[in-house]
Design an enzyme around this catalytic site. Sequence first.
Site, PDB file in Angstrom:
ATOM      1  N   ARG A 105       0.846  -1.195   0.000  1.00 34.27           N
ATOM      2  CA  ARG A 105       0.000   0.000   0.000  1.00 34.27           C
ATOM      3  C   ARG A 105       0.883   1.248   0.000  1.00 34.27           C
ATOM      4  O   ARG A 105       2.033   1.223   0.438  1.00 34.27           O
ATOM      5  CB  ARG A 105      -0.882  -0.026   1.244  1.00 34.27           C
ATOM      6  CG  ARG A 105      -1.929   1.079   1.268  1.00 34.27           C
ATOM      7  CD  ARG A 105      -3.045   0.648   2.178  1.00 34.27           C
ATOM      8  NE  ARG A 105      -3.914   1.710   2.603  1.00 34.27           N
ATOM      9  CZ  ARG A 105      -4.935   2.202   1.887  1.00 34.27           C
ATOM     10  NH1 ARG A 105      -5.161   1.767   0.682  1.00 34.27           N
ATOM     11  NH2 ARG A 105      -5.714   3.130   2.384  1.00 34.27           N
ATOM     12  N   THR A 377     -11.695   0.802  -7.010  1.00 31.64           N
ATOM     13  CA  THR A 377     -10.563  -0.021  -6.608  1.00 31.64           C
ATOM     14  C   THR A 377     -10.782  -1.229  -7.450  1.00 31.64           C
ATOM     15  O   THR A 377     -11.813  -1.339  -8.106  1.00 31.64           O
ATOM     16  CB  THR A 377     -10.693  -0.345  -5.099  1.00 31.64           C
ATOM     17  OG1 THR A 377     -10.467   0.845  -4.382  1.00 31.64           O
ATOM     18  CG2 THR A 377      -9.748  -1.425  -4.612  1.00 31.64           C
ATOM     19  N   THR A 395      -5.478  -0.394  -5.817  1.00 36.61           N
ATOM     20  CA  THR A 395      -6.328   0.786  -5.977  1.00 36.61           C
ATOM     21  C   THR A 395      -5.523   2.047  -6.200  1.00 36.61           C
ATOM     22  O   THR A 395      -4.342   2.127  -5.868  1.00 36.61           O
ATOM     23  CB  THR A 395      -7.190   0.968  -4.698  1.00 36.61           C
ATOM     24  OG1 THR A 395      -8.140   2.000  -4.905  1.00 36.61           O
ATOM     25  CG2 THR A 395      -6.355   1.304  -3.487  1.00 36.61           C
ATOM     26  N   GLU A 416      -4.580   8.401  -2.311  1.00 34.92           N
ATOM     27  CA  GLU A 416      -4.737   7.564  -1.108  1.00 34.92           C
ATOM     28  C   GLU A 416      -4.603   8.358   0.183  1.00 34.92           C
ATOM     29  O   GLU A 416      -5.018   7.890   1.249  1.00 34.92           O
ATOM     30  CB  GLU A 416      -3.683   6.443  -1.132  1.00 34.92           C
ATOM     31  CG  GLU A 416      -4.159   5.114  -0.601  1.00 34.92           C
ATOM     32  CD  GLU A 416      -5.179   4.453  -1.511  1.00 34.92           C
ATOM     33  OE1 GLU A 416      -6.301   4.238  -1.054  1.00 34.92           O
ATOM     34  OE2 GLU A 416      -4.858   4.163  -2.678  1.00 34.92           O
ATOM     35  N   ASP A 419      -7.464   8.522   2.580  1.00 29.31           N
ATOM     36  CA  ASP A 419      -7.841   7.432   3.493  1.00 29.31           C
ATOM     37  C   ASP A 419      -7.345   7.683   4.918  1.00 29.31           C
ATOM     38  O   ASP A 419      -7.725   6.973   5.847  1.00 29.31           O
ATOM     39  CB  ASP A 419      -7.299   6.082   2.985  1.00 29.31           C
ATOM     40  CG  ASP A 419      -8.300   5.381   2.076  1.00 29.31           C
ATOM     41  OD1 ASP A 419      -9.448   5.849   1.968  1.00 29.31           O
ATOM     42  OD2 ASP A 419      -7.938   4.357   1.472  1.00 29.31           O
ATOM     43  N   SER A 448      -6.835   1.160   5.497  1.00 31.19           N
ATOM     44  CA  SER A 448      -7.560   0.645   4.338  1.00 31.19           C
ATOM     45  C   SER A 448      -8.722  -0.233   4.792  1.00 31.19           C
ATOM     46  O   SER A 448      -8.782  -0.660   5.947  1.00 31.19           O
ATOM     47  CB  SER A 448      -6.599  -0.182   3.487  1.00 31.19           C
ATOM     48  OG  SER A 448      -7.279  -0.811   2.429  1.00 31.19           O
ATOM     49  N   GLY A 469     -14.730  -1.001  -3.160  1.00 30.82           N
ATOM     50  CA  GLY A 469     -15.895  -0.442  -2.474  1.00 30.82           C
ATOM     51  C   GLY A 469     -15.585   0.418  -1.268  1.00 30.82           C
ATOM     52  O   GLY A 469     -16.482   0.731  -0.491  1.00 30.82           O
ATOM     53  N   GLY A 470     -14.305   0.790  -1.077  1.00 29.43           N
ATOM     54  CA  GLY A 470     -13.963   1.640   0.052  1.00 29.43           C
ATOM     55  C   GLY A 470     -14.412   1.001   1.356  1.00 29.43           C
ATOM     56  O   GLY A 470     -14.256  -0.209   1.558  1.00 29.43           O
TER      57      GLY A 470
END
Length: 568
Positions: A105, A377, A395, A416, A419, A448, A469-470
């Site tokens: 990530r 994503t 993503t 990102e 997030d 995440s 889908g977050g």
Amino acid sequence: MSLATVLKPVLVSSLVLGLGLSPISAFAKPSKAPAPVLAAGAVAAPDAFGAAAAKQVLDKGGNAVDAAVATAFALAVTYPSAGNLGGGGFMTVWMDGKPYFLDYRERAPAKASRDMYLDAKGDVVEGLSVVGPLATATPGTVRGMAMAHKRFGKLSWKQVLAPAIALARDGFLVSERLQQSRDESAPDYTGKTNFGTYYAPMTKGKVFRQPQLAATLQRIADQGDKGFYEGKTADLIVAQMGRGPVKGVITKTDLASYKAVWREPIRASWNGFDIITAPPPSSGGIALTQLLTMKSDLAPAFEGVAHNSPQYIHLIAEIEKRVYADRAEYLGDPDFVKVPVAALIDPAYLARRAGEVKALTPSVLASVQPGIEKPQTTHFSIVDRWGNAVANTYTLNGSYGSGVVVEGGGFLLNDEMDDFSVKPGVPNIYGVVGGAANAIAPFKTPLSSMTPTVVLKDGKVAMVVGTPGGSRIFTWVFQVMINAYDFKMPLKDAVSVQRFHHQLLPENLIMAETFAPLSEPVVKALEARGYRVDNTGWSGDIEAIQIMDGQPIAASDPRGWGVSITVP
Ligand code: DON
């Protein structure tokens, strides 16, 4: 059934691994080509080009990781809303009877700071963490793919990059759905980034060629991941930081020092299955374990309750409230904050939490506290004939990320940074809030929800599953697993049937989908209990494979344009 028998989080060392190994094979001369254990390999990918890349590699004798790397690079060309070089993700791997989890990530750059998205009055500046180069965290995908391939790949690096290079260089035929997706996102970037210019030729029925991206991929093929994190590509990324009204902060040092990390996956046993799923910095694996555990714990309450009936939706929403309260309080990057993982998936704790669920009416918001002391994503699932599996979710965060295309490089950069909790209590683009555990700090990883998951039965792969889908990712993965295993639906139905979502905030809001909206009577019945229902949402793109008697069955969500192939 007692909770302890249905779902018991287990330590890695206590789980039986490699059950397929008989005493005879333990003494046998190691063979270079182990006998296949499945009738076929399989892939479920979000588009036809990603699926074809996996097929090409599996046909050449590559394993699930080779195929995953090829698919990830191919989607970076043909599925630019989420397939990426400039983003990051998680890969859950089951290889030769052992579980692995790769965290590739994005990380906050060195110059990131807690209040970087606030104005002088301490208010959040709208859009700053979502659009433009300041929204971008240091990308992880290319290093992640290189690390996964180095550890497990059978084919050469050049072989797994070949499909993507061909797609970028020679172009691919643009579908109506792809153009639609571009058109939906384009207004967000108009006048702010170079998105519109770069993607203007990506129109339906036309062949879209990307020579700059082909050259970037060729540098990666020739030089390995250094071909992205150093040299020309790194120079192009840093140059891109300086363009646009608000400048980004990623430096060459951020890029060169980026590390992907092998982590211990979250492991749980549930109704006779072993689950391997995403640990922090994802909230997904902990949340999925909590959801499955509490659902099992409440088995008597679910007895005779019909799928997606008002009572079913109410009970699941009650469970979800508790999961999201914990998520907001405790979860963040484990390299920065102490995440009480064991406590959060402890069966006794979850039994107590399940006991708080109100049988008929929604719990009052203030009573649901943490318990212990734009969207795109993409996900793909792959198995090979040797019984290895990859669940990969990666993503750019929002659809097409920050909307910034690296000029000369031909790829998008992520957003990102959104997030993170940019300010305590202020919701991110998925409407979830967070606190200190997920505050911004240099080199920190934003929390995440991605939940690439492998389900095992008796030490063998039973299911591979995930979705975009977050904040809704793990409640959808949960619903598909429950559909397949508790309701015994065929995989195709388990994936396609109506889904819903609740996440504590907004209070008592049930998010239902446009694809298969809740019926009027169900909506009315929920409203009578104090819920509000919003029937307008998108609900993911599940890509799943289930193994039945040694035969993989793959299913792509009808909500997207994914393609599933079995590769005999
Ligand atoms: O890591 C996360 O949880 C988010 N960045 C994932 C974004 C996502 O799934 C968007 N897709 N709809």
